[in-house]
Design a protein around this motif. Structure first.
Motif, PDB file in Angstrom:
ATOM      1  N   LEU A  38       2.568  -5.832  -7.073  1.00 30.63           N
ATOM      2  CA  LEU A  38       2.677  -4.514  -7.691  1.00 30.63           C
ATOM      3  C   LEU A  38       2.893  -4.598  -9.201  1.00 30.63           C
ATOM      4  CD1 LEU A  38       4.904  -2.855  -4.955  1.00 30.63           C
ATOM      5  CD2 LEU A  38       2.509  -2.309  -5.435  1.00 30.63           C
ATOM      6  N   GLY A  39       2.873  -5.819  -9.742  1.00 31.82           N
ATOM      7  CA  GLY A  39       2.952  -5.983 -11.186  1.00 31.82           C
ATOM      8  C   GLY A  39       4.317  -6.308 -11.739  1.00 31.82           C
ATOM      9  N   ASP A  48       0.830  -1.216   0.000  1.00 29.41           N
ATOM     10  CA  ASP A  48       0.000   0.000   0.000  1.00 29.41           C
ATOM     11  C   ASP A  48       0.862   1.262   0.000  1.00 29.41           C
ATOM     12  OD1 ASP A  48      -2.296  -1.515   0.011  1.00 29.41           O
ATOM     13  OD2 ASP A  48      -2.635  -1.336   2.172  1.00 29.41           O
ATOM     14  N   LYS A  49       1.941   1.239   0.760  1.00 24.48           N
ATOM     15  CA  LYS A  49       2.814   2.419   0.834  1.00 24.48           C
ATOM     16  C   LYS A  49       3.511   2.684  -0.491  1.00 24.48           C
ATOM     17  CE  LYS A  49       3.579   2.203   5.827  1.00 24.48           C
ATOM     18  NZ  LYS A  49       4.448   1.729   6.931  1.00 24.48           N
ATOM     19  N   ILE A  50       3.933   1.625  -1.175  1.00 24.44           N
ATOM     20  CA  ILE A  50       4.569   1.811  -2.483  1.00 24.44           C
ATOM     21  C   ILE A  50       3.561   2.350  -3.489  1.00 24.44           C
ATOM     22  CG2 ILE A  50       5.706   0.631  -4.410  1.00 24.44           C
ATOM     23  CD1 ILE A  50       6.895  -1.318  -2.321  1.00 24.44           C
ATOM     24  N   ARG A  51       2.358   1.815  -3.476  1.00 23.13           N
ATOM     25  CA  ARG A  51       1.323   2.324  -4.389  1.00 23.13           C
ATOM     26  C   ARG A  51       1.056   3.812  -4.139  1.00 23.13           C
ATOM     27  NH1 ARG A  51      -2.080  -2.994  -3.406  1.00 23.13           N
ATOM     28  NH2 ARG A  51      -1.565  -4.163  -5.311  1.00 23.13           N
ATOM     29  N   LEU A  68       4.405  -1.205 -10.801  1.00 19.50           N
ATOM     30  CA  LEU A  68       5.706  -1.725 -11.241  1.00 19.50           C
ATOM     31  C   LEU A  68       5.574  -2.629 -12.457  1.00 19.50           C
ATOM     32  CD1 LEU A  68       7.452  -2.567  -7.829  1.00 19.50           C
ATOM     33  CD2 LEU A  68       7.733  -0.540  -9.264  1.00 19.50           C
ATOM     34  N   GLN A  69       4.403  -2.603 -13.083  1.00 20.61           N
ATOM     35  CA  GLN A  69       4.201  -3.416 -14.283  1.00 20.61           C
ATOM     36  C   GLN A  69       5.188  -2.978 -15.371  1.00 20.61           C
ATOM     37  OE1 GLN A  69       0.146  -3.540 -15.549  1.00 20.61           O
ATOM     38  NE2 GLN A  69       0.405  -5.524 -16.537  1.00 20.61           N
ATOM     39  N   GLY A  70       5.814  -3.969 -16.014  1.00 18.49           N
ATOM     40  CA  GLY A  70       6.821  -3.668 -17.031  1.00 18.49           C
ATOM     41  C   GLY A  70       8.240  -3.719 -16.489  1.00 18.49           C
ATOM     42  N   SER A  71       8.374  -3.796 -15.170  1.00 21.56           N
ATOM     43  CA  SER A  71       9.693  -3.911 -14.542  1.00 21.56           C
ATOM     44  C   SER A  71       9.990  -5.373 -14.213  1.00 21.56           C
ATOM     45  CB  SER A  71       9.757  -3.096 -13.250  1.00 21.56           C
ATOM     46  OG  SER A  71       9.633  -1.727 -13.501  1.00 21.56           O
ATOM     47  N   PHE A 108       9.295 -13.369   1.007  1.00 17.76           N
ATOM     48  CA  PHE A 108       7.950 -12.792   0.877  1.00 17.76           C
ATOM     49  C   PHE A 108       7.942 -11.549  -0.002  1.00 17.76           C
ATOM     50  CE2 PHE A 108       9.663  -9.849   3.889  1.00 17.76           C
ATOM     51  CZ  PHE A 108       8.928  -8.687   3.731  1.00 17.76           C
ATOM     52  N   PHE A 109       9.063 -10.809  -0.026  1.00 21.50           N
ATOM     53  CA  PHE A 109       9.092  -9.520  -0.727  1.00 21.50           C
ATOM     54  C   PHE A 109       8.875  -9.708  -2.230  1.00 21.50           C
ATOM     55  CE2 PHE A 109      10.899  -5.583  -2.414  1.00 21.50           C
ATOM     56  CZ  PHE A 109      10.396  -4.644  -1.532  1.00 21.50           C
ATOM     57  N   ALA A 110       9.362 -10.832  -2.756  1.00 25.33           N
ATOM     58  CA  ALA A 110       9.149 -11.109  -4.181  1.00 25.33           C
ATOM     59  C   ALA A 110       7.686 -11.426  -4.461  1.00 25.33           C
ATOM     60  CB  ALA A 110      10.038 -12.260  -4.631  1.00 25.33           C
ATOM     61  N   GLU A 111       7.144 -12.343  -3.705  1.00 27.18           N
ATOM     62  CA  GLU A 111       5.814 -12.872  -4.010  1.00 27.18           C
ATOM     63  C   GLU A 111       4.673 -12.012  -3.491  1.00 27.18           C
ATOM     64  OE1 GLU A 111       6.656 -16.445  -1.999  1.00 27.18           O
ATOM     65  OE2 GLU A 111       7.518 -17.461  -3.750  1.00 27.18           O
ATOM     66  N   LYS A 112       4.854 -11.431  -2.298  1.00 28.35           N
ATOM     67  CA  LYS A 112       3.752 -10.705  -1.670  1.00 28.35           C
ATOM     68  C   LYS A 112       3.836  -9.190  -1.843  1.00 28.35           C
ATOM     69  CE  LYS A 112       2.663 -14.181   1.827  1.00 28.35           C
ATOM     70  NZ  LYS A 112       2.348 -14.437   3.260  1.00 28.35           N
TER      71      LYS A 112
END
Length: 503
Positions: free
Chosen positions: A219-220, A178-181, A194-197, A210-214
């Motif tokens: 975030l795309g 949520d904070k990144i969004r 982050l779609q396209g990255s 977890f940081f990769a998957e969750k």
């Protein structure tokens, strides 16, 4: 407690943490026994009531990283804490920053948190990091806990505490997401900014998978090529440590093989992190500090960046050119955090405290030592950079790098190593004053830092005492190839008569 057991408990203190051997090997005997952990739980309960003034039935979250001894230690902790009448929230696999957030999230509302971890140390080690709503325990807090580590210090309790279970890591991941969004304001797709990255994670089989998957995938981002996400306390691939050459080489190989735009690596309990760019260039240590400083200074012009004592002179020039100030302080993540807090209290704005090892704590995030939040903060800027055809290295294009850098660890064999170390530093001051090509750094908080010039080349070295060991680390940097060897040759005369100091 008898005197020998008191000393055994005191030996487990490691600054503001508890650490010891939790798995026996041919070389090591267990020092972090069930009995001692249970006793520490009694001292912790006493500390919460008497020192932190927690009223009523305290509520404590307990979590752990992937270490093999975690469940054994958790059982001992729960035995001691429930005896003291404390309510336990068992959150299972977690990260150190998430454990602090258990004291902040309304759905948890814990008075304290205990993280079972020994950070990046080998598999046989384990330990405890302790938190309350006001932050991490300090050295003097551990002193109190150890001094009261016995049932006799507790009031007889009529009711034992109960244990419930919650999935803290999912809550924490959703909060980061949520904070990144919210921080990426110009994304076409607000939910998947982050779609396209293509961003990969190397968790080193610690708790950071977890940081990769969750987070990233939610975030795309394309996370294909991520590695060692599964928790495994044997650490079969490499030590989870952003400051370890083998670990960074592993991340580089994965980034280049997968064609990723960015690589992220965490330590075991995710309070430290580093980055690798698409070309396999490490954004770690001084470059990592420069990246986050550039971001922070754009948001908070003129703020003071608190770092540890071993940062490069070029980093200071970079920060000042960006309109900020660098305040070099002592090694130790609690030291830099507490110094940033002190500066703020005294009217000097400081938005971040960060060590070259990757420990970073931002004011906007409770001054919490949080590797995942550091990466989240960087990703907010990264997304905008990519949209404009730029990349993270563009933020630090003006950062000058030394031609050479090295760290040497000198072992002290004298019985009173602290006194001997102080004598060595005093002698070095005299030695430097007599050398025209060496000049003491006027603003220095730890050890003896010296700038070199002339035939020695432009550079610096720092000799200091280790925080806890009979060791004197020496960091050296030079702007010319071969410069470090020239300095070492000059210093050989100084070290020649230091018979209790050797490599």
């Amino acid at each position: 407690m008898n005197q020998s057991e008191t000393k055994a408990l005191e030996a487990l203190q490691n600054g503001s943490d508890i650490r010891g051997i939790a798995i026996a090997t041919e070389k090591y005997q267990i020092t972090l026994t069930d009995e001692r952990v249970e006793k520490i739980a009694y001292g912790f309960a006493k500390w919460l009531k008497e020192e932190k003034k927690v009223e009523g039935r305290a509520k404590v979250a307990i979590g752990h990283d992937s270490r093999l001894s975690a469940e054994r230690l958790k059982t001992a902790l729960i035995k001691g804490l429930t005896y003291a009448g404390i309510e336990i929230v068992d959150v299972g696999l977690a990260t150190t920053p998430a454990m602090f957030m258990a004291t902040q999230y309304e759905d948890y509302n814990c008075d304290a948190g205990i993280m079972i971890t020994a950070s990046h140390l080998p598999f046989m080690y384990n330990g405890l990091k302790l938190f309350t709503k006001s932050g991490g325990a300090e050295h003097e807090d551990i002193d109190y806990i150890v001094a009261h580590a016995d049932k006799s210090f507790l009031d007889k309790n009529q009711h034992s505490g109960k244990v419930t279970n919650q999935d803290l890591l999912s809550t924490y991941a959703a909060d980061l997401t949520d904070k990144i969004r919210a921080g990426i304001t110009d994304a076409a797709d607000k939910m998947r900014p982050l779609q396209g990255s293509h961003i990969i994670v190397d968790a080193g089989n610690g708790a950071g998978g977890f940081f990769a998957e969750k987070v990233l995938a939610e975030l795309g981002a394309d996370i294909s090529g991520s590695q060692f996400l599964e928790p495994d306390g044997k650490f079969p691939n490499h030590i989870p440590n952003p400051d370890n050459e083998e670990a960074m080489a592993s991340l580089k190989k994965a980034v280049l093989a997968s064609g990723a735009d960015l690589g992220v690596i965490f330590d075991t309990d995710v309070d430290r992190a580093a980055i690798m760019d698409k070309n396999g260039e490490s954004l770690n240590r001084n470059p990592l500090i420069a990246v986050i400083s550039s971001i922070i200074l754009k948001e908070k012009p003129g703020t003071t960046i608190v770092t540890d004592s071993t940062t490069s002179g070029h980093l200071q020039a970079f920060i000042e050119a960006k309109g900020g100030k660098q305040h070099r302080f002592k090694r130790g993540y609690r030291n830099v955090i507490n110094e940033a807090l002190r500066l703020n209290e005294n009217g000097t704005p400081s938005e971040i405290a960060i060590e070259v090892s990757g420990h970073a704590a931002l004011k906007e995030n409770y001054f919490l030592d949080d590797g995942a939040y550091l990466i989240a903060k960087i990703l907010m800027t990264y997304a905008t950079l990519r949209k404009n055809g730029q990349d993270l290295p563009d933020l630090i294009a003006d950062l000058k790098e030394p031609a050479e850098s090295e760290e040497i660890r000198l072992n002290i064999t004298a019985s009173d190593f602290k006194t001997y170390g102080k004598e060595v530093l005093a002698d070095l001051l005299t030695f430097v004053e007599e050398d025209e090509e060496m000049e003491l750094e006027p603003s220095n908080q730890e050890g003896v830092r010296v700038n070199t010039s002339g035939s020695l080349g432009e550079g610096w070295f720092l000799l200091r005492m280790s925080l806890h060991e009979p060791v004197m680390p020496m960091n050296l940097e030079s702007d010319e190839a071969g410069g470090i060897q020239k300095v070492k040759d000059r210093l050989a005369r100084f070290f020649a008569d230091k018979v209790d100091l050797n490599m």
